[in-house]
Enzyme design. Structure first.
Site, PDB file in Angstrom:
ATOM      1  N   LYS A  41      26.778  20.576  40.796  1.00 16.66           N
ATOM      2  CA  LYS A  41      27.423  21.841  40.413  1.00 16.66           C
ATOM      3  C   LYS A  41      28.236  22.465  41.554  1.00 16.66           C
ATOM      4  O   LYS A  41      29.366  22.918  41.347  1.00 16.66           O
ATOM      5  CB  LYS A  41      26.367  22.836  39.916  1.00 16.66           C
ATOM      6  CG  LYS A  41      25.708  22.370  38.633  1.00 16.66           C
ATOM      7  CD  LYS A  41      24.710  23.359  38.096  1.00 16.66           C
ATOM      8  CE  LYS A  41      23.853  22.729  37.009  1.00 16.66           C
ATOM      9  NZ  LYS A  41      24.602  22.227  35.861  1.00 16.66           N
ATOM     10  N   ASP A 248      34.148  16.089  26.435  1.00 17.84           N
ATOM     11  CA  ASP A 248      33.043  16.033  27.408  1.00 17.84           C
ATOM     12  C   ASP A 248      32.869  17.426  28.027  1.00 17.84           C
ATOM     13  O   ASP A 248      33.753  17.891  28.748  1.00 17.84           O
ATOM     14  CB  ASP A 248      33.395  14.989  28.497  1.00 17.84           C
ATOM     15  CG  ASP A 248      32.272  14.775  29.503  1.00 17.84           C
ATOM     16  OD1 ASP A 248      31.302  15.552  29.512  1.00 17.84           O
ATOM     17  OD2 ASP A 248      32.389  13.817  30.292  1.00 17.84           O
ATOM     18  N   ASP A 254      30.945  24.839  35.557  1.00 14.37           N
ATOM     19  CA  ASP A 254      31.422  24.759  36.949  1.00 14.37           C
ATOM     20  C   ASP A 254      32.924  25.052  37.006  1.00 14.37           C
ATOM     21  O   ASP A 254      33.398  25.731  37.923  1.00 14.37           O
ATOM     22  CB  ASP A 254      31.151  23.361  37.522  1.00 14.37           C
ATOM     23  CG  ASP A 254      29.672  23.021  37.492  1.00 14.37           C
ATOM     24  OD1 ASP A 254      28.859  23.954  37.615  1.00 14.37           O
ATOM     25  OD2 ASP A 254      29.341  21.827  37.342  1.00 14.37           O
TER      26      ASP A 254
HETATM   27  O1  RIB Z   1      27.209  21.169  35.779  1.00  8.81           O
HETATM   28  C1  RIB Z   1      27.355  19.786  35.595  1.00  8.81           C
HETATM   29  C2  RIB Z   1      26.711  19.042  36.714  1.00  8.81           C
HETATM   30  O2  RIB Z   1      25.319  19.264  36.666  1.00  8.81           O
HETATM   31  C3  RIB Z   1      26.888  17.544  36.638  1.00  8.81           C
HETATM   32  O3  RIB Z   1      28.037  17.117  37.312  1.00  8.81           O
HETATM   33  C4  RIB Z   1      25.587  17.004  37.201  1.00  8.81           C
HETATM   34  O4  RIB Z   1      25.773  16.363  38.419  1.00  8.81           O
HETATM   35  C5  RIB Z   1      24.670  18.205  37.330  1.00  8.81           C
HETATM   36  O5  RIB Z   1      24.516  18.595  38.641  1.00  8.81           O
END
Ligand code: RIB
Length: 307
Positions: A41, A248, A254
């Site tokens: 994240k 996806d 994030d």
């Molecule tokens: O928020 C998505 C992320 O959460 C993914 O990329 C995975 O690695 C987890 O950390």
């Protein structure tokens, strides 16, 4: 002039499997697709913010291995400045990601590896960097004491603090009181408040409860319903905005957090920042992968212009 954004968080390599469903215990099923790519994240948020135009530094811990090389290549390409503690006694972590073929929704297991050893001392060693920032962002994939120390240093220096409380964890009122902004999704908001969130009114109630617990303001991310900002009894709702079919959703939160941080660092109003973050997230869900799906500034601006 844009302010510096400092992000404390983790990098892992995402091993993403697309399949119709999760296997049951003891069962093997055939998947439709596999992709190995950058995740974690904190790293995803850093890449989202840097591609969207931010001056971004990531504080983290990596092993000394091929996945650490993947992280450094990613940040070099995106323009993220790494503030890395190298940990040759551990390994750079990985996440198992199940992608439901029909919906693009995911289920994730993260093994943080070296990032599980991010310490208060690692954060303390970057005190000057944190104090020089305009915005400090963290999440809950690294140890809680390190996140709390970063928030405390930032708060004491008058740096705006954003906590993305993911994955869900129990948090003290003391820690929540260090957050100018908190950005949970529906289930994280429910975990922190006991309010089950399925409507905008629920999100407002959960946000009010978070403010009673000490946060300055709350943004509840609501997936396809967009985001709800709440402060002092006033709400702003910004709908989700994907410019194509959703393939996806990994890293959508994030993408939003990274975009939000950039807009705030540039002095945008909260409403503009919510729209900017929502546009970054909207583009990311139309692409495969987490960090790999983060758009450029030009792409975000084109979506905001309606192009
Ligand atoms: O928020 C998505 C992320 O959460 C993914 O990329 C995975 O690695 C987890 O950390």
């Amino acid at each position: 002039m844009t302010q510096k954004i400092v992000i404390l968080g983790i990098f892992v390599a995402d091993a993403a499997y697309r399949a119709e469903r999760l296997p049951r215990l003891g069962e093997t099923i055939l998947g439709q697709h596999f992709m190995l790519g950058p995740g974690g994240k904190g790293s995803n948020q850093s890449v989202a913010a840097a591609r969207a135009g931010g001056d971004v530094h990531i504080i983290t811990r990596l092993g000394r291995d091929a996945f650490a090389d993947m992280a450094r290549d990613l940040w070099r390409g995106a323009g993220v400045t790494p503030e890395v503690t190298e940990d040759p006694e551990s390994y750079t972590g990985s996440a198992f990601i199940f992608l439901e073929a029909a919906t693009g929704q995911n289920a994730i297991i993260v093994a943080q590896g070296a990032a599980a050893r991010i310490s208060v001392a690692d954060v303390e060693a970057r005190r000057a960097l944190i104090e020089s920032a305009g915005i400090f962002v963290t999440q809950l994939e690294q140890p809680l004491d390190a996140a709390e120390h970063g928030l405390r240093l930032a708060r004491a220096a008058g740096v705006r603090t954003i906590l993305n409380p993911a994955p869900a964890a129990a948090l003290s009122d003391g820690l929540l009181g260090l957050c100018d902004l908190i950005t949970p999704n529906e289930s994280e908001a429910e975990g922190l408040t006991g309010v089950s969130v399925s409507s905008l009114a629920d999100a407002e109630a959960a946000a009010d409860r978070l403010m009673q617990r000490g946060v300055g303001a709350a943004i509840i991310t609501l997936g396809a319903k967009g985001v709800l900002y709440r402060k002092d009894g006033q709400s702003l709702h910004v709908p989700a905005r994907a410019p194509g079919p959703v393939v996806d959703t990994t890293g959508a939160g994030d993408a939003f957090n990274g975009g939000l941080a950039v807009a705030l660092a540039e002095g945008a109003s909260m409403e503009q920042a919510l729209r900017f973050g929502t546009a970054v997230a909207g583009i990311s869900v139309t692409r495969h992968g987490a960090a790999s799906a983060m758009p450029t500034r030009a792409e975000v601006e084109a979506l905001l212009r309606g192009a």
